[in-house]
Design a protein around this motif. Structure first.
Motif, PDB file in Angstrom:
ATOM      1  N   GLU A   1       7.296   0.284  -1.078  1.00 20.01           N
ATOM      2  CA  GLU A   1       6.483   0.661  -0.040  1.00 20.01           C
ATOM      3  C   GLU A   1       4.586   0.086  -0.261  1.00 20.01           C
ATOM      4  OE1 GLU A   1       5.032   4.888  -1.985  1.00 20.01           O
ATOM      5  OE2 GLU A   1       4.072   4.960  -0.099  1.00 20.01           O
ATOM      6  N   ILE A   2       4.074  -0.309   0.528  1.00 22.66           N
ATOM      7  CA  ILE A   2       2.511  -1.155  -0.136  1.00 22.66           C
ATOM      8  C   ILE A   2       1.573  -0.408   0.594  1.00 22.66           C
ATOM      9  CG2 ILE A   2       4.060  -3.012   0.643  1.00 22.66           C
ATOM     10  CD1 ILE A   2       2.753  -3.583   3.604  1.00 22.66           C
ATOM     11  N   GLU A   3       0.527  -0.289  -0.197  1.00 20.86           N
ATOM     12  CA  GLU A   3      -1.067  -0.246   0.511  1.00 20.86           C
ATOM     13  C   GLU A   3      -1.668  -1.245   1.175  1.00 20.86           C
ATOM     14  OE1 GLU A   3      -3.458   3.300  -1.669  1.00 20.86           O
ATOM     15  OE2 GLU A   3      -3.976   1.326  -2.640  1.00 20.86           O
ATOM     16  N   LEU A   4      -2.445  -0.943   2.380  1.00 23.70           N
ATOM     17  CA  LEU A   4      -3.193  -2.195   3.076  1.00 23.70           C
ATOM     18  C   LEU A   4      -4.348  -1.575   2.342  1.00 23.70           C
ATOM     19  CD1 LEU A   4      -1.463  -1.460   6.409  1.00 23.70           C
ATOM     20  CD2 LEU A   4      -1.348  -4.138   5.017  1.00 23.70           C
ATOM     21  N   PRO A   5      -5.350  -2.716   2.865  1.00 22.26           N
ATOM     22  CA  PRO A   5      -6.393  -2.368   2.269  1.00 22.26           C
ATOM     23  C   PRO A   5      -7.093  -1.394   3.089  1.00 22.26           C
ATOM     24  CG  PRO A   5      -6.517  -4.787   2.975  1.00 22.26           C
ATOM     25  CD  PRO A   5      -4.963  -4.101   2.827  1.00 22.26           C
ATOM     26  N   GLY A   6      -8.073  -0.351   2.857  1.00 24.40           N
ATOM     27  CA  GLY A   6      -8.907   0.334   3.303  1.00 24.40           C
ATOM     28  C   GLY A   6     -10.082   0.373   3.980  1.00 24.40           C
ATOM     29  N   PRO A   7     -10.339   0.610   5.078  1.00 19.50           N
ATOM     30  CA  PRO A   7     -12.209   0.254   5.781  1.00 19.50           C
ATOM     31  C   PRO A   7     -13.012  -0.403   4.906  1.00 19.50           C
ATOM     32  CG  PRO A   7     -12.017   2.597   5.984  1.00 19.50           C
ATOM     33  CD  PRO A   7     -10.321   1.763   5.170  1.00 19.50           C
ATOM     34  N   SER A   8     -12.755   0.154   3.355  1.00 19.91           N
ATOM     35  CA  SER A   8     -13.848   0.195   2.208  1.00 19.91           C
ATOM     36  C   SER A   8     -13.431   0.069   1.073  1.00 19.91           C
ATOM     37  CB  SER A   8     -15.384   0.491   2.286  1.00 19.91           C
ATOM     38  OG  SER A   8     -14.719   1.982   1.429  1.00 19.91           O
ATOM     39  N   ARG A   9     -13.531  -0.379   0.535  1.00 22.06           N
ATOM     40  CA  ARG A   9     -12.914  -0.308  -1.719  1.00 22.06           C
ATOM     41  C   ARG A   9     -12.406   0.429  -1.689  1.00 22.06           C
ATOM     42  NH1 ARG A   9     -13.438  -4.975  -5.046  1.00 22.06           N
ATOM     43  NH2 ARG A   9     -12.634  -3.044  -6.901  1.00 22.06           N
ATOM     44  N   ASN A  10     -13.429   2.423  -1.251  1.00 16.19           N
ATOM     45  CA  ASN A  10     -13.484   2.764  -1.703  1.00 16.19           C
ATOM     46  C   ASN A  10     -13.213   3.811  -1.008  1.00 16.19           C
ATOM     47  OD1 ASN A  10     -15.253   2.773  -3.842  1.00 16.19           O
ATOM     48  ND2 ASN A  10     -17.214   3.368  -2.709  1.00 16.19           N
TER      49      ASN A  10
ATOM     50  N   ALA B   1       1.229  -9.298   3.818  1.00 16.44           N
ATOM     51  CA  ALA B   1       1.728  -9.809   3.048  1.00 16.44           C
ATOM     52  C   ALA B   1       1.003 -10.291   1.932  1.00 16.44           C
ATOM     53  CB  ALA B   1       1.784 -11.523   3.277  1.00 16.44           C
ATOM     54  N   VAL B   2       0.352 -10.430   1.756  1.00 24.13           N
ATOM     55  CA  VAL B   2      -0.940 -10.158   0.550  1.00 24.13           C
ATOM     56  C   VAL B   2      -0.514  -8.995   0.052  1.00 24.13           C
ATOM     57  CG1 VAL B   2      -3.056  -9.763  -0.914  1.00 24.13           C
ATOM     58  CG2 VAL B   2      -2.751 -11.904   1.439  1.00 24.13           C
ATOM     59  N   ALA B   3      -0.527  -7.587   0.627  1.00 26.45           N
ATOM     60  CA  ALA B   3      -0.266  -6.432   0.478  1.00 26.45           C
ATOM     61  C   ALA B   3       0.813  -6.351  -0.651  1.00 26.45           C
ATOM     62  CB  ALA B   3      -0.835  -5.178   1.450  1.00 26.45           C
ATOM     63  N   PHE B   4       1.615  -6.342  -0.141  1.00 29.15           N
ATOM     64  CA  PHE B   4       3.458  -6.651  -0.177  1.00 29.15           C
ATOM     65  C   PHE B   4       3.551  -6.961  -1.452  1.00 29.15           C
ATOM     66  CE2 PHE B   4       7.307  -8.593  -0.595  1.00 29.15           C
ATOM     67  CZ  PHE B   4       8.412  -7.529  -0.731  1.00 29.15           C
ATOM     68  N   LEU B   5       2.823  -8.459  -1.962  1.00 22.17           N
ATOM     69  CA  LEU B   5       3.054  -9.017  -2.754  1.00 22.17           C
ATOM     70  C   LEU B   5       2.355  -7.896  -4.018  1.00 22.17           C
ATOM     71  CD1 LEU B   5       2.480 -12.636  -2.017  1.00 22.17           C
ATOM     72  CD2 LEU B   5       4.600 -11.669  -2.775  1.00 22.17           C
ATOM     73  N   ASN B   6       1.316  -8.094  -3.608  1.00 23.45           N
ATOM     74  CA  ASN B   6       0.460  -7.267  -4.930  1.00 23.45           C
ATOM     75  C   ASN B   6       0.993  -5.917  -5.651  1.00 23.45           C
ATOM     76  OD1 ASN B   6      -1.996  -8.554  -5.237  1.00 23.45           O
ATOM     77  ND2 ASN B   6      -2.975  -7.928  -4.127  1.00 23.45           N
ATOM     78  N   CYS B   7       1.862  -5.160  -4.849  1.00 25.44           N
ATOM     79  CA  CYS B   7       1.972  -3.963  -4.766  1.00 25.44           C
ATOM     80  C   CYS B   7       3.619  -4.521  -5.603  1.00 25.44           C
ATOM     81  CB  CYS B   7       2.825  -3.052  -3.841  1.00 25.44           C
ATOM     82  SG  CYS B   7       0.861  -2.781  -3.015  1.00 25.44           S
ATOM     83  N   LEU B   8       4.278  -4.990  -4.946  1.00 25.21           N
ATOM     84  CA  LEU B   8       5.513  -5.408  -5.883  1.00 25.21           C
ATOM     85  C   LEU B   8       5.760  -5.861  -7.192  1.00 25.21           C
ATOM     86  CD1 LEU B   8       8.759  -6.712  -5.173  1.00 25.21           C
ATOM     87  CD2 LEU B   8       7.944  -9.233  -4.861  1.00 25.21           C
ATOM     88  N   ARG B   9       4.181  -6.720  -7.126  1.00 26.14           N
ATOM     89  CA  ARG B   9       4.531  -7.311  -8.535  1.00 26.14           C
ATOM     90  C   ARG B   9       3.551  -6.814  -9.282  1.00 26.14           C
ATOM     91  NH1 ARG B   9      -0.600 -11.430  -9.476  1.00 26.14           N
ATOM     92  NH2 ARG B   9      -2.412 -10.194  -8.473  1.00 26.14           N
TER      93      ARG B   9
ATOM     94  N   ARG C   1       6.901   5.081  -9.887  1.00 24.03           N
ATOM     95  CA  ARG C   1       6.284   3.816  -8.966  1.00 24.03           C
ATOM     96  C   ARG C   1       4.981   3.434  -9.089  1.00 24.03           C
ATOM     97  NH1 ARG C   1      11.104   4.728  -7.049  1.00 24.03           N
ATOM     98  NH2 ARG C   1      12.756   2.837  -7.275  1.00 24.03           N
ATOM     99  N   PRO C   2       3.941   2.898  -9.512  1.00 27.36           N
ATOM    100  CA  PRO C   2       2.282   2.975  -9.390  1.00 27.36           C
ATOM    101  C   PRO C   2       1.855   3.497  -8.368  1.00 27.36           C
ATOM    102  CG  PRO C   2       3.407   0.906  -9.966  1.00 27.36           C
ATOM    103  CD  PRO C   2       4.555   1.221  -9.423  1.00 27.36           C
ATOM    104  N   LEU C   3       2.426   3.849  -6.778  1.00 23.39           N
ATOM    105  CA  LEU C   3       2.682   4.730  -5.511  1.00 23.39           C
ATOM    106  C   LEU C   3       2.893   5.981  -5.811  1.00 23.39           C
ATOM    107  CD1 LEU C   3       2.687   1.951  -2.958  1.00 23.39           C
ATOM    108  CD2 LEU C   3       0.353   2.738  -4.338  1.00 23.39           C
ATOM    109  N   ASP C   4       3.325   5.752  -7.133  1.00 26.29           N
ATOM    110  CA  ASP C   4       4.460   7.762  -6.671  1.00 26.29           C
ATOM    111  C   ASP C   4       3.648   8.284  -7.571  1.00 26.29           C
ATOM    112  OD1 ASP C   4       6.178   7.080  -5.114  1.00 26.29           O
ATOM    113  OD2 ASP C   4       7.841   6.857  -6.542  1.00 26.29           O
ATOM    114  N   LYS C   5       2.713   7.040  -8.673  1.00 31.21           N
ATOM    115  CA  LYS C   5       1.764   7.711  -9.143  1.00 31.21           C
ATOM    116  C   LYS C   5       0.667   8.200  -9.126  1.00 31.21           C
ATOM    117  CE  LYS C   5       2.265   6.688 -14.087  1.00 31.21           C
ATOM    118  NZ  LYS C   5       2.015   5.859 -15.144  1.00 31.21           N
TER     119      LYS C   5
END
Lengths: 97, 489
Positions: free
Chosen positions: B106-115, B170-178, B302-306
């Motif tokens: 599961e990956i999380e893409l960046p939102g329209p802003s940081r918040n 790809a970047v979101a994937f790598l961050n979530c994977l890591r 898993r971090p995103l479940d949490k």
């Protein structure tokens, strides 16, 4: 067998990084074809219903437990075997993949 | 014609074990060159490899964390190639029967802003196999030098399906994977130390087409920003070629960080032919199903479940959960604190704002203590502080002072309050006298308040707070001032 098996000696020599003369290629090429022809006899065996196996014995899970570090070599053990070395590293002609 | 990119990644991750994959030689990053070898690592004649059980279990755990199926049986093959990073001219790897099959992340893409939380999606995996790392080559001006310390380190290769369409994904994937791998304690994934490395396969196809175009493989991507830059460069390069009516050559390309471009290494004509065959020295591994179930039960959340749970069950905002959940230690610290005082919002605020601020200040001063575990604070410190504020023992304002003090000394907040006499004053007599003084001294503010401007009260509170050194209970003060002004009418 329908066809005599044939090996592309130039291709295989290139994979093995071997430089061969034409005479060597002719000689070794024929010998390798003979060897392949010998193994080709296996194709005559009926293996229907025989499960493919990785090893002659059905042995599994041969491993080392505990993750305990063992002995290591001094760098000289390696560098003495190498034609050239510097600062405990092996030196080879520049290779960039 | 409009094109869309199709991206697949191959990620190599060093599995955190003390010893190597096929022998007991130890491994650690940064050791003096060629001090971590033995006969098996150097591939000396007559040596036999023996599997590292710990590495197999950790790789299986990685597979479970990433939703893979764990194979009933897996085995190792020889990948034959001639290159000086391999002492024995082959790499032991899993070609035909890998340990972990399939999977999804599961990956999380960046939102329209940081918040703002971005969209979530799943990226499909093809497999994970367990192999050995080769040695490390350093290319000098005219020579290449070889250090075999890294040779034989357990290496998991995670192969995705061509399931991403942009560098952002790809970047979101790598961050979530890591995050997941670090969470599960399988690797530290420090790309600077080579613990995680990435190759990217990129192809283009007309938008809407379901046929894959010719792909190129990008090597040498040793940071997430390199992955992003290399993919963007390659999409642009291929688009230009296709738009000019050309065709893409299937090839391996090397990303050059300095020039920000890539160049061809080898084309299809000399494509890899590794002559794989089953390694006769290693026996296959049969994964015991009960043990696999045990490993699965050991997995952390898993971090995103949490993150979802914190948002849904604890009502925490994304701005906080995004900070709290990427760091397992931090989130466990948080949950431990909740056991003492169940006030998720207050405690999460203290951790993500005050604690992290103080920790980064320490790091900036060049001292080593920068992680939660290294600080003097325990979950009980934060929980107790939140508790005494909630109970009205001290004000939020005083809480800040107590926080700084306890961070520096490690003393418990209630002890600090006691020692420094910071208890919120509920002594109506004293405060009432101060309020009367304030009202008498500022007729203007009193007038404004009477005209309906509630904020004017702040001008009256100031002097009282000052006189009590911030210890007056703000809620009580508010009520008292209103009462006195009303009575005075």
């Amino acid at each position: 067998m329908s066809e005599t098996p044939h090996i592309d000696i130039d291709y295989v020599a290139n994979l093995a990084r071997l430089d061969m003369t034409d005479a060597e290629k002719a000689k070794l090429g024929t010998q390798l074809d003979d060897i392949l022809g010998y193994f080709d006899k296996l194709n005559a065996v009926d293996v229907d219903g025989v499960e493919p196996m990785a090893h002659a014995h059905r042995v599994f899970n041969v491993w080392r437990e505990g993750d305990q570090p063992g002995e290591t070599y001094a760098p000289e053990v390696l560098t003495k075997m190498a034609p050239e070395s510097r600062d405990n590293q092996v030196v080879v002609p520049k290779v960039v993949e | 014609m409009q094109y869309e990119a199709v991206i697949g990644l191959e990620i190599h991750v060093q599995i955190k074990t003390r010893t190597k994959m096929f022998t007991a030689a130890p491994y650690e990053y940064g050791a003096a060159p060629n001090t971590l070898t033995d006969a098996v690592v150097l591939g000396l004649p007559g040596t036999l490899p023996v599997l590292n059980h710990t590495a197999i279990e950790k790789c299986a755990k990685l597979g479970l964390m990433l939703g893979c199926e764990i194979a009933e049986v897996c085995k190792w093959d020889r990948k034959n190639y001639f290159y000086p990073d391999s002492p024995k001219n082959y790499q032991l790897t899993q070609n035909e029967e890998p340990l972990c099959i399939g999977g999804k992340v599961e990956i999380e893409l960046p939102g329209p802003s940081r918040n703002v939380e971005g969209e979530h999606r799943w990226v499909a995996l093809n497999r994970i196999h367990l192999e050995e790392d080769p040695g490390k080559l350093t290319h000098e001006a005219f020579e290449t030098v070889i250090d075999f310390n890294r040779a034989g380190v357990p290496l998991a290769e995670i192969v995705t399906e061509p399931d991403m369409s942009s560098s952002t994904e790809a970047v979101a994937f790598l961050n979530c994977l890591r995050n997941m791998i670090v969470y599960a304690g399988i690797s530290d994934c420090d790309m600077e130390k080579g613990q995680m490395r990435c190759d990217a396969n990129v192809s283009l196809r007309p938008v809407g087409s379901d046929k894959l175009g010719t792909r190129t493989e990008m090597k040498n991507l040793n940071s997430i920003s390199n992955v992003k830059a290399a993919i963007e460069y390659e999409i642009e390069r291929q688009t230009e070629i296709l738009e000019e009516g050309g065709s893409i050559t299937q090839e391996t390309r090397r990303w050059d960080v300095e020039s920000g471009t890539s160049f061809s290494l080898r084309s299809k004509e000399e494509a890899h032919d590794y002559r794989y065959f089953p390694d006769p020295d290693l026996m296959p591994v049969q994964m015991d199903r009960a043990r696999v179930a045990e490993l699965e039960a050991e997995l952390p959340e898993r971090p995103l479940d949490k993150q979802r749970r914190y948002q849904e069950e604890l009502g925490l905002p994304f701005t906080i959960t995004s900070v709290l959940c990427v760091d397992r230690e931090l989130s466990e610290f948080f949950e431990e604190a909740l056991k003492t005082h169940n006030a998720p919002k207050q405690i999460a605020n203290y951790i993500t704002n005050d604690l992290l601020r103080e920790l980064s200040a320490v790091s900036e001063h060049g001292e080593s203590a920068h992680s939660v575990g290294q600080s003097k604070l325990t979950p009980a410190h934060i929980a107790t502080l939140a508790k005494i504020i909630d109970e009205g023992v001290i004000s939020k304002q005083i809480g800040k002072e107590v926080f700084t003090e306890m961070f520096a000394t490690g003393e418990m907040p209630d002890a600090i309050v006691e020692k420094k006499g910071l208890k919120q004053s509920n002594d109506t007599g004293e405060i009432e006298a101060l309020c009367r003084e304030a009202i008498a001294g500022n007729a203007k503010a009193v007038g404004q308040y009477k005209d309906g401007n509630e904020k004017a009260l702040n001008a009256l509170k100031g002097p009282v707070m000052k006189a009590t050194k911030g210890k007056a209970n703000p809620a009580m003060l508010d009520q008292l001032l209103k009462k006195l002004i009303d009575e005075g009418e």
